[in-house]
Write an enzyme that holds these catalytic residues in place. Structure first.
Site, short mmCIF file in Angstrom:
data_model
loop_
_atom_site.label_atom_id
_atom_site.label_comp_id
_atom_site.label_asym_id
_atom_site.label_seq_id
_atom_site.Cartn_x
_atom_site.Cartn_y
_atom_site.Cartn_z
N SER A 123 0.75 -1.24 0.12
CA SER A 123 0.20 -0.11 0.04
C SER A 123 0.83 1.27 0.22
O SER A 123 0.29 2.43 -0.34
CB SER A 123 -0.87 0.21 1.19
OG SER A 123 -1.72 -1.01 1.18
N HIS A 144 -2.28 -3.55 -6.74
CA HIS A 144 -2.72 -3.11 -5.24
C HIS A 144 -4.45 -3.24 -5.32
O HIS A 144 -5.12 -2.51 -5.87
CB HIS A 144 -2.35 -1.45 -4.90
CG HIS A 144 -2.68 -1.08 -3.76
ND1 HIS A 144 -3.59 0.05 -3.59
CD2 HIS A 144 -2.64 -1.57 -2.48
CE1 HIS A 144 -3.65 0.11 -2.21
NE2 HIS A 144 -3.09 -0.68 -1.59
N GLU A 156 -5.37 -1.09 -8.18
CA GLU A 156 -4.30 -0.37 -8.75
C GLU A 156 -3.07 -1.27 -9.45
O GLU A 156 -2.39 -1.89 -8.75
CB GLU A 156 -3.95 0.72 -8.06
CG GLU A 156 -5.00 1.53 -7.22
CD GLU A 156 -4.53 2.50 -6.13
OE1 GLU A 156 -5.06 3.80 -6.24
OE2 GLU A 156 -3.67 2.26 -5.28
N ASN A 194 -5.03 6.26 -1.98
CA ASN A 194 -4.52 6.82 -0.60
C ASN A 194 -3.92 8.16 -0.60
O ASN A 194 -3.73 8.70 0.21
CB ASN A 194 -3.52 5.58 0.00
CG ASN A 194 -4.23 4.49 0.51
OD1 ASN A 194 -5.51 4.66 0.75
ND2 ASN A 194 -3.58 3.43 0.39
#
Ligand code: NAI
Length: 505
Positions: A123, A144, A156, A194
């Protein structure tokens, strides 16, 4: 390049929350999957856990027992890395440590054939950095997934500096074949989701810190006006403040302390106190049995209003007028600068200035600012703010008008850009910077925010719908009001406004 053949052997290393979920996804898609964990028995336990999960779906009639058996038969626990030698794809989901991941991939590189793709579910670590010590760094990419992997659609596909673009395409097609919604992104801190999502948390935490409103009110506004599935406080209570705060700190540090990502002292205090959210029984809210959550604060008015005068164009808020008419309010339109007059009050959509400032600068007595709504035709609540010295009768009239449209009204302290407007403007700003910096395309950024965190609309399409000129004005006013770099508008926004183009053009 097309998706991996369905018979291609896949391995997942790390049988924790993510590894087990990813193994399930690959096996459900039809691949034979090897699962390896360095904790003895962990891989076998994970497969039993998957079987139990699938069993629940069978009980609910959502899956056939045949499909459950076939999926579980494709999963095999192994306890020796040598068993992975013939894999076509190895997905790493182990502990989040650069050194441990690097060592694992070096071992895999020497073990596996050159056609085996090596991917990490990290992450927060740089794919470029994980790959740097490999002989063939082009074969390593990020894949991801979001938690829980079998449920969340977004994946991702992360390319590092050396990653082979044809492998990124193969992973993209493979993820699609697995029923996922893949997006391409470059390996930059936070990737897409994120990074862009940070301001959703940050701006709500800032509003709370400044006493704009309490948690139930801000959460209700994000849901009932913003169209988000959850407000920032209930969501971070669910994620866990330790996890959410750690991601913010890691992104903040990775961008060299850019104040756009500034962590919140309020959240740090919760972490320090061990109030981690639902999992510890308390975060912003209490989760003990029998405790009912406080209701959002509302202002109500008994003033009677039947008519309003709309001067000029309300832009994105025009749908409010149809709603007022539907509820029997006479709406008179004339030229002007986008305000609504009712009794002694003047209502206007926030442009990022405080009400007291705008009232003085624009010569508008008894000004009431209202917030952005995702859909003014459907919203059930709206935030307003006004100058402390507003005539109480005018405030009653303004609130009564919004109530006539069927809206609950929550009053914030006089805060620049209120709640939803500032959240959406800052999300769009970060999303625009991600596009400007080549992290991902506009389409992929928007898809990532819809599929990864369930936003009602991608921030860029949302900004286009509001009007980029308005978003730019809001950000300029926020920057001027706070005197902070945090709100500096992305160059891409300024450029597109000057060019008269949308972000999705
Ligand atoms: P976890 O702690 O639940 O599972 C990690 C597993 O890896 C454990 O079972 C552990 O025994 C095993 N392990 C550790 N070192 C190993 C090694 N050298 N060889 C083999 N097995 C090893 O962790 P989680 O949450 O599943 O996260 C795994 C990865 O996925 C991390 O890189 C994390 O950043 C990433 N990630 C986590 C998400 C989340 O919400 N938990 C979301 C997306 C990515």
């Amino acid at each position: 390049m097309t998706a991996l053949n369905i018979n291609a052997q896949i391995a997942v290393i790390g049988a924790g929350a993510m590894g087990a979920g990813i193994a399930q996804v690959a096996a459900q898609a039809g691949h034979p999957v090897l699962l390896l964990d360095n904790r003895p028995g962990a891989a076998a336990q994970a497969i039993e856990g998957i079987d139990r999960q699938l069993g629940k779906r069978v009980e609910k009639g959502k899956l056939s027992d045949q499909a459950r058996l076939a999926t579980v038969a494709r999963l095999q626990a192994v306890d020796n890395i040598a068993a992975l030698a013939d894999c076509a794809l190895i997905i790493e989901a182990i502990v989040e440590s650069l050194e441990v991941k690097r060592a694992l991939f070096r071992q895999l590189e020497s073990l596996c054939g050159e056609h085996c793709m090596l991917v990490s579910n990290t992450s927060s670590l740089s794919i470029t950095s994980i790959a740097a010590q490999l002989d063939h760094p082009q074969r390593l990419l990020g894949l991801h997934f979001f938690n829980p992997a079998p449920v969340m659609a977004l994946v991702e596909i992360v390319s590092g500096l050396a990653s082979d673009p044809s492998l990124a395409e193969c992973l993209y097609d493979t993820a699609k074949a697995w029923g996922k919604k893949p997006v391409h992104t470059r390996s930059t801190p936070g990737f897409i989701v994120n990074r862009v999502a940070r301001s959703f948390y940050a701006e709500n935490l800032r509003l709370l810190q400044e006493g704009a409103a309490d948690c139930p009110t801000l959460d209700a506004l994000m849901r009932d006006a913003g169209g988000f599935a959850m407000g920032a406080f209930e969501l971070t209570d669910l994620i866990g403040h330790d996890v959410n705060y750690a991601v913010t700190c890691s992104v903040f540090d990775a961008y060299y302390g850019d104040t756009r990502f500034l962590p919140s002292l309020i959240q740090k205090e919760l972490v320090d106190a061990g109030r981690l959210g639902r999992k510890s029984g308390q975060g912003f809210y209490h989760y003990a049995d029998g405790i009912t959550r406080a209701q959002p604060t509302e202002v109500t008015s008994r003033a009677v209003v039947d008519t309003c005068v709309v001067e000029g164009d309300l832009g994105v808020a025009n749908a409010l007028l149809a709603r007022l008419r539907e509820h029997g309010v006479e709406v008179i339109q004339r030229d002007g600068h986008g305000v609504v007059r009712v009794g002694d009050a003047v209502l206007a959509l926030s442009d990022g200035r405080m009400a007291c400032q705008r009232a003085r600068e624009d010569g508008l007595d008894n000004l009431i600012l209202f917030d952005l709504a995702f859909d003014y035709g459907q919203a059930s609540r709206i935030a307003v703010s006004c100058c402390a010295n507003i005539d109480p009768t005018a405030l009653q009239q303004g609130v009564a008008l919004l109530q006539r449209a069927g809206l609950s009204v929550s009053q914030l302290s006089d805060s620049p850009a209120l709640a939803v407007m500032r959240t959406v403007a800052t999300l769009a700003n970060e999303a625009a910077d991600a596009v400007l910096h080549g992290v991902a395309s506009a389409a992929d950024v928007d898809l990532a925010m819809r599929a990864g965190v369930n936003y009602p609309q991608g921030p860029l399409a949302w900004a286009d719908a509001i009007g980029l000129g308005h978003i730019l004005t809001v950000l300029d006013n926020l920057q001027a009001g706070y005197g902070e770099e945090r709100y500096r508008p992305s160059l891409l926004l300024r450029r597109r406004v000057a060019e008269g183009r949308a972000l999705h053009d």
